[in-house]
Design an enzyme around this catalytic site. Structure first.
Site, short mmCIF file in Angstrom:
data_model
loop_
_atom_site.label_atom_id
_atom_site.label_comp_id
_atom_site.label_asym_id
_atom_site.label_seq_id
_atom_site.Cartn_x
_atom_site.Cartn_y
_atom_site.Cartn_z
N ILE A 108 0.83 -1.21 0.00
CA ILE A 108 0.00 0.00 0.00
C ILE A 108 0.86 1.26 0.00
O ILE A 108 0.43 2.33 -0.41
CB ILE A 108 -0.96 -0.02 1.21
CG1 ILE A 108 -2.01 1.08 1.08
CG2 ILE A 108 -0.19 0.11 2.54
CD1 ILE A 108 -3.23 0.89 1.95
N LYS A 109 2.12 1.13 0.45
CA LYS A 109 2.97 2.31 0.57
C LYS A 109 3.42 2.86 -0.78
O LYS A 109 3.95 3.97 -0.85
CB LYS A 109 4.15 2.02 1.48
CG LYS A 109 3.78 1.54 2.87
CD LYS A 109 2.87 2.49 3.64
CE LYS A 109 3.52 3.79 3.93
NZ LYS A 109 2.96 4.43 5.15
N ASP A 110 3.20 2.11 -1.87
CA ASP A 110 3.44 2.70 -3.19
C ASP A 110 2.55 3.92 -3.40
O ASP A 110 2.92 4.89 -4.05
CB ASP A 110 3.15 1.68 -4.30
CG ASP A 110 4.16 0.55 -4.34
OD1 ASP A 110 5.16 0.60 -3.61
OD2 ASP A 110 3.93 -0.40 -5.12
N THR B 87 7.61 1.95 2.39
CA THR B 87 7.61 3.27 1.76
C THR B 87 8.90 3.47 0.98
O THR B 87 8.90 4.07 -0.10
CB THR B 87 7.48 4.39 2.81
OG1 THR B 87 6.32 4.12 3.58
CG2 THR B 87 7.35 5.77 2.16
#
Ligand code: PMP
Length: 357
Positions: free
Chosen positions: A43-45, A75
């Site tokens: 999800i950190k993309d 991240t």
């Protein structure tokens, strides 16, 4: 032809997946955004892209510049890949307690990785402070050459989640979402999605699933930052209120022990085919609790934040799990040659992953 320009265009717009076990258990539709399908695997993309686009727009990140960040890993992977695709160097400071798989993944992206001891945020040697100081030093030597992404306190993080993750959930459920729940690291996902959904449907319930050892559940319930216990999950939990978390519209909060969350991650792999990391186990546990709090017939959404392959030496290591008092499913015990002593199994797994470094 349907062609996207580059890597950035492949971030987000993830499928919304029905979680069968959690849905059958609760009588709710329990759904999860498959964020592990992002190009960097988490999800950190999204966070990385949102921060980079904002910095480019503001002129803080200039062509050929250096991205500097402090991160538990995901991240950094996102920033390094987006940096590679858009022509930036990336320097990542991370605590040396993070999984070997994440450190290796970062190194092979071409990012410069600097491991620093894991210390509390108030210590000037915390990885985020190292990152800020490094960016300042680069800018002192060559003005405008570096940008500190500052994912914890740069609210472009939660704004991007509001504009993408939150809007996608709203559209994919056609507005039928009744509750959203996830863990918080920076708080960007929870706050961003929370704001986006509440703006469209004020009665939506937003819940925090907090790992043991984090102070946030207590903060939401009582206003006091207090923590007890610990968790093998990575990238989630906090001892402070970040700018992204501050003001998040949270209705309910639970502290979730590993004994509850890890078996849910194991079960999801074995029965539904999704190999997810520890934070996704916490999210699923939170989704089940929120479904029970709202009652049958509701639609609950959470996220599968990253893949379990990133934590293989811990999450799928029977000896490690036994040491932590976390239940080990029979199929995981049997995945190793019969008669292998527990310690030797741990070493086999650890050696296999140490090679990746
Ligand atoms: N899960 C994983 C695996 C993560 O790496 C992170 C971020 N560190 C989170 C969840 C939490 O997301 P956020 O920072 O948006 O709160």
């Amino acid at each position: 032809m349907s062609i996207q320009a580059d890597l950035s265009a492949s971030v987000g717009r993830t499928p919304l997946i029905r979680l069968r076990h959690a849905s059958e258990l609760t009588g709710c539709e329990v759904l999860a955004k498959a964020e592990l399908l992002n190009p960097g695997g988490s999800i950190k993309d999204r966070t990385a892209l949102g921060l980079v686009l904002d910095a480019e727009r503001r002129g803080e990140l200039r062509p050929g510049g250096t991205i500097v960040e402090g991160t538990a890993g995901n991240t950094g992977i996102g920033l390094a890949l987006i940096g590679a695709s858009r022509g930036y160097r990336t320097v990542i400071f991370m605590p040396d307690t993070q999984s070997a798989e994440k450190i290796a993944a970062l190194r092979v992206t071409g990012a410069e990785v600097r491991l620093v001891p894991a210390v509390p945020y108030k210590d000037p040697n915390h990885y985020a402070h190292h990152a800020r100081r490094h960016a300042e030093a680069l800018n002192a030597a060559r003005p405008g050459s570096a940008w500190f992404a500052n994912q914890f306190d740069n609210t472009a993080n939660r704004d991007w989640h509001a504009a993408t993750t939150g809007v996608e959930i709203w559209e994919q459920t056609e507005g039928r979402v009744d509750g959203f729940v996830c863990a918080a690291g920076t708080g960007g996902t929870l706050a961003g999605v929370g704001h986006a959904l509440k703006a469209r449907k004020p009665q939506v319930r937003i819940a925090l699933a907090d790992p043991a050892g984090s102070a946030l559940a207590s903060y939401v319930r009582t206003g006091e930052l207090a923590a007890s216990g610990s968790s093998i999950s990575e990238g989630i939990g906090s001892s402070r209120v970040t700018a992204n978390f501050d003001g998040a519209p949270i209705d309910l909060a639970w502290s979730i022990p590993d004994e509850e969350s890890v078996p849910l991650a194991h079960r999801l792999l074995h029965e539904e085919g999704w190999c997810v990391g520890g934070s996704s186990g916490v999210n699923i546990a939170g989704a089940i609790r929120l479904a029970r709090a709202l009652g049958p017939g509701h639609t609950i959404v959470t996220v599968l934040a990253d893949a379990g392959t990133r934590y293989q030496a811990k999450l799928f290591n029977p000896a490690f799990l036994h040491d932590k008092g976390i239940p080990v499913p029979a199929w995981l015990e049997q995945a190793f040659p019969a008669g292998t002593p527990a310690r030797a199994r741990a070493e086999i797994v650890q050696r296999a992953f140490a090679k990746a470094l």
